[in-house]
Design an enzyme around this catalytic site. Structure first.
Site, mmCIF file in Angstrom:
data_model
loop_
_atom_site.group_PDB
_atom_site.id
_atom_site.type_symbol
_atom_site.label_atom_id
_atom_site.label_comp_id
_atom_site.label_asym_id
_atom_site.label_seq_id
_atom_site.Cartn_x
_atom_site.Cartn_y
_atom_site.Cartn_z
ATOM 1 N N TYR A 228 -10.331 0.449 -4.292
ATOM 2 C CA TYR A 228 -9.108 -0.178 -3.989
ATOM 3 C C TYR A 228 -8.171 0.198 -5.347
ATOM 4 C CZ TYR A 228 -5.430 -3.529 -3.869
ATOM 5 O OH TYR A 228 -4.233 -4.249 -3.603
ATOM 6 N N LYS B 154 -4.352 2.700 -4.742
ATOM 7 C CA LYS B 154 -2.605 2.037 -5.676
ATOM 8 C C LYS B 154 -2.552 2.240 -6.575
ATOM 9 C CE LYS B 154 -1.327 -1.517 -4.086
ATOM 10 N NZ LYS B 154 -0.525 -1.061 -2.082
ATOM 11 N N THR C 1 -0.389 -3.684 -7.925
ATOM 12 C CA THR C 1 -1.192 -5.014 -8.271
ATOM 13 C C THR C 1 -1.217 -4.569 -9.564
ATOM 14 O OG1 THR C 1 -3.351 -5.911 -7.682
ATOM 15 C CG2 THR C 1 -3.304 -3.441 -7.434
ATOM 16 N N ASP C 2 -1.844 -5.824 -9.849
ATOM 17 C CA ASP C 2 -1.889 -5.782 -11.540
ATOM 18 C C ASP C 2 -3.208 -4.986 -11.407
ATOM 19 O OD1 ASP C 2 -3.686 -7.880 -10.583
ATOM 20 O OD2 ASP C 2 -3.113 -9.287 -11.940
ATOM 21 N N GLU C 3 -3.997 -5.095 -10.567
ATOM 22 C CA GLU C 3 -5.461 -3.942 -10.705
ATOM 23 C C GLU C 3 -5.122 -2.738 -11.030
ATOM 24 O OE1 GLU C 3 -7.673 -4.921 -8.611
ATOM 25 O OE2 GLU C 3 -7.703 -7.156 -7.194
HETATM 26 P P1 NAD Z 1 -3.600 -7.625 3.740
HETATM 27 O O1 NAD Z 1 -4.569 -7.036 4.331
HETATM 28 O O2 NAD Z 1 -3.443 -9.268 4.410
HETATM 29 O O3 NAD Z 1 -2.055 -7.282 4.712
HETATM 30 C C1 NAD Z 1 -2.020 -6.035 4.539
HETATM 31 C C2 NAD Z 1 -1.439 -5.426 6.336
HETATM 32 O O4 NAD Z 1 -1.067 -3.397 6.175
HETATM 33 C C3 NAD Z 1 -1.780 -5.838 6.712
HETATM 34 O O5 NAD Z 1 -0.735 -6.152 8.614
HETATM 35 C C4 NAD Z 1 -2.319 -4.852 7.885
HETATM 36 O O6 NAD Z 1 -2.309 -4.791 9.082
HETATM 37 C C5 NAD Z 1 -1.182 -3.447 7.792
HETATM 38 N N1 NAD Z 1 -1.832 -2.534 7.237
HETATM 39 C C6 NAD Z 1 -3.270 -1.908 7.083
HETATM 40 N N2 NAD Z 1 -2.947 -0.414 7.201
HETATM 41 C C7 NAD Z 1 -1.890 0.051 7.852
HETATM 42 C C8 NAD Z 1 -1.496 1.188 8.732
HETATM 43 N N3 NAD Z 1 -2.322 2.591 7.932
HETATM 44 N N4 NAD Z 1 -0.491 1.565 8.719
HETATM 45 C C9 NAD Z 1 0.117 0.013 8.642
HETATM 46 N N5 NAD Z 1 0.144 -0.861 8.643
HETATM 47 C C10 NAD Z 1 -1.956 -0.649 8.045
HETATM 48 O O7 NAD Z 1 -2.749 -7.039 2.321
HETATM 49 P P2 NAD Z 1 -1.670 -8.603 1.532
HETATM 50 O O8 NAD Z 1 -3.009 -9.031 0.240
HETATM 51 O O9 NAD Z 1 -0.672 -9.500 2.110
HETATM 52 O O10 NAD Z 1 -1.454 -7.169 0.025
HETATM 53 C C11 NAD Z 1 0.422 -6.455 0.596
HETATM 54 C C12 NAD Z 1 0.340 -5.734 -0.339
HETATM 55 O O11 NAD Z 1 0.349 -6.816 -1.767
HETATM 56 C C13 NAD Z 1 -0.583 -4.615 -0.346
HETATM 57 O O12 NAD Z 1 0.255 -3.526 -1.088
HETATM 58 C C14 NAD Z 1 -1.340 -4.927 -1.615
HETATM 59 O O13 NAD Z 1 -2.116 -3.889 -2.838
HETATM 60 C C15 NAD Z 1 -0.301 -5.762 -2.608
HETATM 61 N N6 NAD Z 1 -0.364 -6.880 -3.552
HETATM 62 C C16 NAD Z 1 -1.495 -7.828 -2.995
HETATM 63 C C17 NAD Z 1 -2.035 -9.060 -3.698
HETATM 64 C C18 NAD Z 1 -2.995 -10.129 -3.329
HETATM 65 O O14 NAD Z 1 -3.142 -11.070 -3.976
HETATM 66 N N7 NAD Z 1 -3.253 -10.462 -2.422
HETATM 67 C C19 NAD Z 1 -1.987 -8.647 -5.237
HETATM 68 C C20 NAD Z 1 -0.279 -7.706 -5.760
HETATM 69 C C21 NAD Z 1 -0.886 -7.141 -4.431
HETATM 70 O O1 DAU Z 2 -4.955 -9.221 -8.405
HETATM 71 C C1 DAU Z 2 -4.603 -8.530 -7.524
HETATM 72 C C2 DAU Z 2 -5.167 -8.178 -6.710
HETATM 73 O O2 DAU Z 2 -6.063 -9.727 -5.775
HETATM 74 C C3 DAU Z 2 -5.022 -7.689 -4.984
HETATM 75 O O3 DAU Z 2 -4.494 -6.645 -5.905
HETATM 76 C C4 DAU Z 2 -5.923 -7.887 -4.035
HETATM 77 O O4 DAU Z 2 -5.490 -7.102 -2.816
HETATM 78 C C5 DAU Z 2 -6.890 -8.852 -3.781
HETATM 79 O O5 DAU Z 2 -7.591 -8.586 -2.785
HETATM 80 C C6 DAU Z 2 -7.218 -9.716 -5.025
HETATM 81 O O6 DAU Z 2 -8.226 -9.525 -5.990
HETATM 82 P P1 DAU Z 2 -9.512 -9.478 -6.008
HETATM 83 O O7 DAU Z 2 -10.943 -8.791 -6.341
HETATM 84 O O8 DAU Z 2 -9.433 -10.649 -7.683
HETATM 85 O O9 DAU Z 2 -9.346 -10.622 -4.777
HETATM 86 P P2 DAU Z 2 -10.630 -11.454 -4.364
HETATM 87 O O10 DAU Z 2 -10.423 -12.799 -3.699
HETATM 88 O O11 DAU Z 2 -11.238 -10.391 -3.663
HETATM 89 O O12 DAU Z 2 -11.612 -12.185 -5.624
HETATM 90 C C7 DAU Z 2 -11.487 -13.046 -6.475
HETATM 91 C C8 DAU Z 2 -12.356 -13.538 -7.452
HETATM 92 O O13 DAU Z 2 -13.548 -14.013 -6.953
HETATM 93 C C9 DAU Z 2 -12.624 -12.437 -8.111
HETATM 94 O O14 DAU Z 2 -13.395 -11.984 -9.806
HETATM 95 C C10 DAU Z 2 -13.879 -11.674 -7.250
HETATM 96 C C11 DAU Z 2 -14.341 -13.385 -6.830
HETATM 97 N N1 DAU Z 2 -15.428 -13.356 -5.640
HETATM 98 C C12 DAU Z 2 -14.645 -13.150 -4.347
HETATM 99 C C13 DAU Z 2 -15.395 -13.487 -3.481
HETATM 100 C C14 DAU Z 2 -14.773 -12.812 -1.655
HETATM 101 C C15 DAU Z 2 -16.739 -14.512 -5.520
HETATM 102 O O15 DAU Z 2 -16.935 -14.507 -6.358
HETATM 103 N N2 DAU Z 2 -16.875 -15.038 -3.931
HETATM 104 C C16 DAU Z 2 -16.819 -13.448 -2.926
HETATM 105 O O16 DAU Z 2 -17.387 -14.373 -2.320
#
Ligand code: NAD
Ligand code: DAU
Length: 348
Positions: free
Chosen positions: A156, A160, A131-133
């Site tokens: 988190y 990562k 992730t970019d975080e």
């Molecule tokens: P998600 O939470 O939707 O899915 C995570 C999956 O991992 C789920 O299916 C869960 O059952 C599985 N999982 C969790 N713990 C596990 C374990 N101990 N063993 C096996 N499986 C397990 O997550 P996502 O949003 O699809 O993110 C997927 C990946 O991409 C993550 O590594 C996250 O850090 C990365 N990522 C997410 C975003 C985003 O915006 N969502 C952006 C950049 C990177």
């Molecule tokens: O940048 C990549 C990341 O983006 C991934 O690595 C993470 O897995 C993914 O969850 C996401 O993280 P964020 O924290 O940016 O996403 P989230 O949707 O939780 O929040 C987006 C923005 O919205 C953040 O500034 C917090 C705000 N927010 C979020 C929620 C859930 C609110 O204002 N209200 C809310 O209820």
């Protein structure tokens, strides 16, 4: 037949990656390993579950014996690792589970891959989805590049960042071939409604308050999930060994502007009065350690691998909203039971 393990393939991004690999590479066996936590849902991939090159295995990456046996049994040529605890708010209330899955789980996979190939990694690859975080927070200007220093602020992002370091260390120490990608915020179908866009879509549908953290002036760079899956496909197959690729949408939005846009589109689609959903906006207590701004410089993957987003934000948001409006059953299923407890606790 070549065999690839995809972890976390029942989750949001993982399900799109599994779908892409199963359909694009019929001569490659795809094994989807997922523990089916609250975020994992096999209904995300029913369309490919009967494909002859697809197998699902339920299992936990924190269980090292199980992982070791799985690798010995399947002898994976490649791993695409997405399984993770992924929600920042949950990491604030329960950091240890993030250490277990994101750090220990990743090291278990790295170890099993190392033990399997015992130093002969010809045509092998470990692909780590990050992730970019990990880069921390930007001010009002600037972009994250691949050489930006790591500076994670939440449990988190710290977990990562740690997993990224372990992947790199296995490359240096054991010669394991790897690629890491760091992506910005994804959105699209099958996104679990704990994250901003799907949570707000669900709440708008049900006339519930829209909880904007702080003043809403936080900025994220949004990418349509299928464009992330395409980037992973490209970087897995064509990326340079030991490279990092930043992936982003060239698409920055302040939360409050994005929320207002969502309200406007949904009012039109739901036939509500203009401005009706905006009245649901409620400013709530801020997220502790809230990162002000993320924005990715994706020029490296663009110039080296020719990747760029295929979907504009307007198109992607429209597809996403339509998907949720046509899949209320999916939404109802994932927002029942434990979700209600989470929601009440988080937004009390
Ligand atoms: P998600 O939470 O939707 O899915 C995570 C999956 O991992 C789920 O299916 C869960 O059952 C599985 N999982 C969790 N713990 C596990 C374990 N101990 N063993 C096996 N499986 C397990 O997550 P996502 O949003 O699809 O993110 C997927 C990946 O991409 C993550 O590594 C996250 O850090 C990365 N990522 C997410 C975003 C985003 O915006 N969502 C952006 C950049 C990177
Ligand atoms: O940048 C990549 C990341 O983006 C991934 O690595 C993470 O897995 C993914 O969850 C996401 O993280 P964020 O924290 O940016 O996403 P989230 O949707 O939780 O929040 C987006 C923005 O919205 C953040 O500034 C917090 C705000 N927010 C979020 C929620 C859930 C609110 O204002 N209200 C809310 O209820």
């Amino acid at each position: 037949m070549k065999k690839i393990l995809i972890t976390g393939g029942a989750g949001f991004i993982g399900s799109h990656v599994v779908r892409r690999f199963v359909s694009q590479y019929p001569d490659t066996a795809i094994v989807n390993l997922d523990a089916l936590t609250y975020a994992g849902n096999l209904n995300n991939i029913t369309d490919i579950e009967d494909a002859s090159n697809y197998t699902f295995v339920k299992g936990d990456i924190t269980n090292s014996d199980f992982i070791h046996k799985l690798f010995q049994e399947h002898r994976f040529d490649g791993v695409i690792h997405l399984a993770a605890e992924s929600h920042v708010d949950r990491s604030i209330t329960d950091p240890v589970s993030f250490v277990m899955t994101n750090v220990v789980g990743t090291v278990n996979l790295l170890n099993a891959f190392k033990e399997l190939w015992k130093g002969d990694f010809t045509n092998k690859r470990f692909y780590h989805v990050s992730t970019d975080e990990v880069y921390g927070s930007l001010g009002e200007t600037g972009l994250f590049t691949e050489s930006t220093s790591y500076d994670p602020n939440s449990p988190y992002s710290a977990s990562k960042a740690s997993s990224d370091h372990f992947v790199r260390a296995y490359g240096e120490t054991y010669g394991m071939p790897y690629v890491i990608s760091n992506c910005s915020n994804n959105y699209g179908p099958h996104h679990f409604p704990e994250k901003l866009i799907p949570l707000f879509i669900n709440n708008i549908i049900h006339h519930k308050p829209l909880p904007v953290y702080g003043d809403g002036n936080y900025t994220r760079d949004w990418l349509y999930v299928i464009d992330h899956a395409i980037a992973i496909d490209l970087a897995f197959h064509q990326g340079e060994n030991t490279a990092t690729y930043n992936i982003g949408g060239f698409n920055e939005w302040k939360n409050i502007d994005l929320v207002k846009l969502l309200c406007q589109i949904m009012d039109e689609k739901l036939g509500r009065d203009t401005g009706a959903s905006e009245q649901l906006i409620t400013y709530v207590t801020d997220r502790p350690g809230h990162d002000l701004r993320y924005a990715i410089d994706a020029s490296k993957i663009n110039s080296e691998l020719g990747w760029k987003p295929t979907v504009t934000f307007e198109q992607g948001l429209e597809k996403t909203i339509d998907w949720y409006l046509h899949n209320e059953e999916w939404l109802a299923q994932v927002t029942s039971g434990a979700y209600q407890d989470y929601y009440n606790q988080q937004y009390k």
